[in-house]
Design a protein around this motif. Structure first.
Motif, PDB file in Angstrom:
ATOM      1  N   ALA A  27      -5.071  14.024 -44.559  1.00  0.00           N
ATOM      2  CA  ALA A  27      -5.280  12.623 -44.938  1.00  0.00           C
ATOM      3  C   ALA A  27      -5.717  12.465 -46.385  1.00  0.00           C
ATOM      4  CB  ALA A  27      -6.323  11.986 -44.015  1.00  0.00           C
ATOM      5  N   GLU A  28      -6.121  13.539 -47.024  1.00  0.00           N
ATOM      6  CA  GLU A  28      -6.574  13.485 -48.408  1.00  0.00           C
ATOM      7  C   GLU A  28      -5.381  13.296 -49.342  1.00  0.00           C
ATOM      8  OE1 GLU A  28      -9.364  13.516 -51.470  1.00  0.00           O
ATOM      9  OE2 GLU A  28      -9.720  13.530 -49.312  1.00  0.00           O
ATOM     10  N   PRO A  29      -5.414  12.243 -50.185  1.00  0.00           N
ATOM     11  CA  PRO A  29      -4.288  12.036 -51.104  1.00  0.00           C
ATOM     12  C   PRO A  29      -4.245  13.116 -52.180  1.00  0.00           C
ATOM     13  CG  PRO A  29      -5.997  10.382 -51.454  1.00  0.00           C
ATOM     14  CD  PRO A  29      -6.422  11.198 -50.276  1.00  0.00           C
ATOM     15  N   SER A  30      -3.072  13.354 -52.691  1.00  0.00           N
ATOM     16  CA  SER A  30      -2.900  14.363 -53.737  1.00  0.00           C
ATOM     17  C   SER A  30      -3.501  13.872 -55.054  1.00  0.00           C
ATOM     18  CB  SER A  30      -1.418  14.666 -53.937  1.00  0.00           C
ATOM     19  OG  SER A  30      -0.767  13.540 -54.497  1.00  0.00           O
ATOM     20  N   PHE A  31      -3.638  14.783 -56.002  1.00  0.00           N
ATOM     21  CA  PHE A  31      -4.165  14.426 -57.315  1.00  0.00           C
ATOM     22  C   PHE A  31      -3.281  13.382 -57.994  1.00  0.00           C
ATOM     23  CE2 PHE A  31      -4.199  14.970 -61.913  1.00  0.00           C
ATOM     24  CZ  PHE A  31      -5.532  14.682 -62.176  1.00  0.00           C
ATOM     25  N   ALA A  32      -1.968  13.497 -57.841  1.00  0.00           N
ATOM     26  CA  ALA A  32      -1.040  12.551 -58.469  1.00  0.00           C
ATOM     27  C   ALA A  32      -1.259  11.131 -57.935  1.00  0.00           C
ATOM     28  CB  ALA A  32       0.397  12.989 -58.226  1.00  0.00           C
ATOM     29  N   ILE A  33      -1.480  11.004 -56.639  1.00  0.00           N
ATOM     30  CA  ILE A  33      -1.714   9.684 -56.052  1.00  0.00           C
ATOM     31  C   ILE A  33      -3.047   9.118 -56.537  1.00  0.00           C
ATOM     32  CG2 ILE A  33      -2.165   8.479 -53.877  1.00  0.00           C
ATOM     33  CD1 ILE A  33      -0.091  10.343 -52.587  1.00  0.00           C
ATOM     34  N   LYS A  34      -4.082   9.953 -56.573  1.00  0.00           N
ATOM     35  CA  LYS A  34      -5.391   9.506 -57.066  1.00  0.00           C
ATOM     36  C   LYS A  34      -5.299   9.082 -58.531  1.00  0.00           C
ATOM     37  CE  LYS A  34      -8.160  12.497 -54.089  1.00  0.00           C
ATOM     38  NZ  LYS A  34      -9.075  13.649 -54.076  1.00  0.00           N
ATOM     39  N   ALA A  35      -4.596   9.875 -59.343  1.00  0.00           N
ATOM     40  CA  ALA A  35      -4.453   9.558 -60.762  1.00  0.00           C
ATOM     41  C   ALA A  35      -3.677   8.252 -60.957  1.00  0.00           C
ATOM     42  CB  ALA A  35      -3.756  10.705 -61.493  1.00  0.00           C
ATOM     43  N   HIS A  36      -2.655   8.044 -60.148  1.00  0.00           N
ATOM     44  CA  HIS A  36      -1.876   6.807 -60.241  1.00  0.00           C
ATOM     45  C   HIS A  36      -2.745   5.592 -59.897  1.00  0.00           C
ATOM     46  CE1 HIS A  36       1.610   4.197 -60.163  1.00  0.00           C
ATOM     47  NE2 HIS A  36       1.238   3.778 -58.963  1.00  0.00           N
ATOM     48  N   ALA A  37      -3.543   5.697 -58.834  1.00  0.00           N
ATOM     49  CA  ALA A  37      -4.418   4.595 -58.436  1.00  0.00           C
ATOM     50  C   ALA A  37      -5.456   4.304 -59.523  1.00  0.00           C
ATOM     51  CB  ALA A  37      -5.102   4.913 -57.113  1.00  0.00           C
ATOM     52  N   MET A  38      -6.072   5.347 -60.052  1.00  0.00           N
ATOM     53  CA  MET A  38      -7.082   5.157 -61.090  1.00  0.00           C
ATOM     54  C   MET A  38      -6.466   4.591 -62.374  1.00  0.00           C
ATOM     55  SD  MET A  38      -9.903   5.722 -59.715  1.00  0.00           S
ATOM     56  CE  MET A  38     -10.973   5.703 -61.116  1.00  0.00           C
ATOM     57  N   SER A  39      -5.258   5.011 -62.710  1.00  0.00           N
ATOM     58  CA  SER A  39      -4.618   4.474 -63.909  1.00  0.00           C
ATOM     59  C   SER A  39      -4.331   2.979 -63.742  1.00  0.00           C
ATOM     60  CB  SER A  39      -3.340   5.238 -64.234  1.00  0.00           C
ATOM     61  OG  SER A  39      -2.349   5.008 -63.242  1.00  0.00           O
ATOM     62  N   GLY A  40      -4.039   2.550 -62.519  1.00  0.00           N
ATOM     63  CA  GLY A  40      -3.849   1.124 -62.270  1.00  0.00           C
ATOM     64  C   GLY A  40      -5.125   0.337 -62.502  1.00  0.00           C
ATOM     65  N   TYR A  41      -6.253   0.877 -62.029  1.00  0.00           N
ATOM     66  CA  TYR A  41      -7.539   0.211 -62.265  1.00  0.00           C
ATOM     67  C   TYR A  41      -7.874   0.178 -63.753  1.00  0.00           C
ATOM     68  CZ  TYR A  41      -8.647   0.148 -57.297  1.00  0.00           C
ATOM     69  OH  TYR A  41      -8.638  -0.103 -55.956  1.00  0.00           O
ATOM     70  N   VAL A  42      -7.650   1.289 -64.440  1.00  0.00           N
ATOM     71  CA  VAL A  42      -7.923   1.340 -65.875  1.00  0.00           C
ATOM     72  C   VAL A  42      -7.069   0.308 -66.609  1.00  0.00           C
ATOM     73  CG1 VAL A  42      -7.677   2.780 -67.949  1.00  0.00           C
ATOM     74  CG2 VAL A  42      -8.732   3.720 -65.883  1.00  0.00           C
ATOM     75  N   LEU A  43      -5.799   0.215 -66.245  1.00  0.00           N
ATOM     76  CA  LEU A  43      -4.903  -0.756 -66.880  1.00  0.00           C
ATOM     77  C   LEU A  43      -5.395  -2.184 -66.638  1.00  0.00           C
ATOM     78  CD1 LEU A  43      -2.239  -1.190 -68.420  1.00  0.00           C
ATOM     79  CD2 LEU A  43      -1.118  -1.369 -66.208  1.00  0.00           C
ATOM     80  N   LEU A  44      -5.804  -2.503 -65.400  1.00  0.00           N
ATOM     81  CA  LEU A  44      -6.297  -3.844 -65.104  1.00  0.00           C
ATOM     82  C   LEU A  44      -7.581  -4.160 -65.866  1.00  0.00           C
ATOM     83  CD1 LEU A  44      -5.676  -4.167 -61.260  1.00  0.00           C
ATOM     84  CD2 LEU A  44      -4.544  -5.422 -63.097  1.00  0.00           C
ATOM     85  N   ILE A  45      -8.475  -3.178 -65.981  1.00  0.00           N
ATOM     86  CA  ILE A  45      -9.727  -3.392 -66.700  1.00  0.00           C
ATOM     87  C   ILE A  45      -9.466  -3.580 -68.191  1.00  0.00           C
ATOM     88  CG2 ILE A  45     -11.894  -2.265 -67.379  1.00  0.00           C
ATOM     89  CD1 ILE A  45     -11.943  -1.110 -64.484  1.00  0.00           C
ATOM     90  N   LEU A  46      -8.572  -2.785 -68.768  1.00  0.00           N
ATOM     91  CA  LEU A  46      -8.223  -2.958 -70.181  1.00  0.00           C
ATOM     92  C   LEU A  46      -7.554  -4.308 -70.422  1.00  0.00           C
ATOM     93  CD1 LEU A  46      -6.930   0.610 -71.111  1.00  0.00           C
ATOM     94  CD2 LEU A  46      -9.101  -0.462 -71.756  1.00  0.00           C
ATOM     95  N   ARG A  47      -6.664  -4.695 -69.518  1.00  0.00           N
ATOM     96  CA  ARG A  47      -6.002  -6.000 -69.627  1.00  0.00           C
ATOM     97  C   ARG A  47      -7.030  -7.126 -69.569  1.00  0.00           C
ATOM     98  NH1 ARG A  47      -4.389  -9.916 -65.945  1.00  0.00           N
ATOM     99  NH2 ARG A  47      -2.536 -11.089 -66.506  1.00  0.00           N
TER     100      ARG A  47
END
Length: 154
Positions: A6-26
């Motif tokens: 059930a643990e997501p891969s590093f790529a999935i975690k990185a993708h999710a975090m990059s979305g949050y970073v993008l929204l916060i920067l926006r």
């Protein structure tokens, strides 16, 4: 070492975090642009008053109501609500009509205005949906002819 399926891969975690970073920067960029715009409008307003010869030294701002307690709508809470949550509030904040049983009636809302942060307004229509909420996984969310008598007896 046993890997949890059930643990997501590093790529999935990185993708999710990059979305949050993008929204916060926006959101930060939009807040900065809004601040610049408000400052420019205020300076233009003061310039117009100065050029018209009106005396602005007696202008006072009076609060309309007395605040009780600390202000909880500051800093991160305001930023998150305005720039992140308002974009996705229709995913979780879904008003219903009637009891929440195995199925429920959702109130349909539409965004009124421009952009993905525009406020949601009720349309008056409803939509029937299957209830998959955690409080209903055993069928206890409403009155069911097969389940309720056993719940009462227990």
């Amino acid at each position: 070492l046993v890997r949890d399926e059930a643990e997501p891969s590093f790529a999935i975690k990185a993708h999710a975090m990059s979305g949050y970073v993008l929204l916060i920067l926006r959101g930060g960029l939009l807040d900065a642009l809004e601040g610049i715009f408000v400052l420019a409008v205020a300076m233009l307003s003061m310039w117009r008053r100065a050029m018209s010869g009106k005396d602005t030294s007696t202008t006072r701002v009076v609060a309309s109501s007395k605040r009780v307690g600390p202000n909880i709508w500051t800093g991160w809470v305001v930023f998150y609500t305005r720039r992140l949550y308002s974009r996705i509030e229709d995913c979780w904040n879904r008003p219903i009509t009637g009891e929440a049983s195995s199925s429920l009636q959702l109130c349909v809302r539409k965004r009124v205005g421009f952009g993905d942060g525009a406020p949601l307004r009720m349309t008056g229509a409803t939509q029937r949906c299957l209830n998959l909420g955690s409080y209903n996984y055993l069928g206890f969310g409403g009155v069911e002819q097969h389940v309720t008598p056993f719940v009462i007896d227990a």
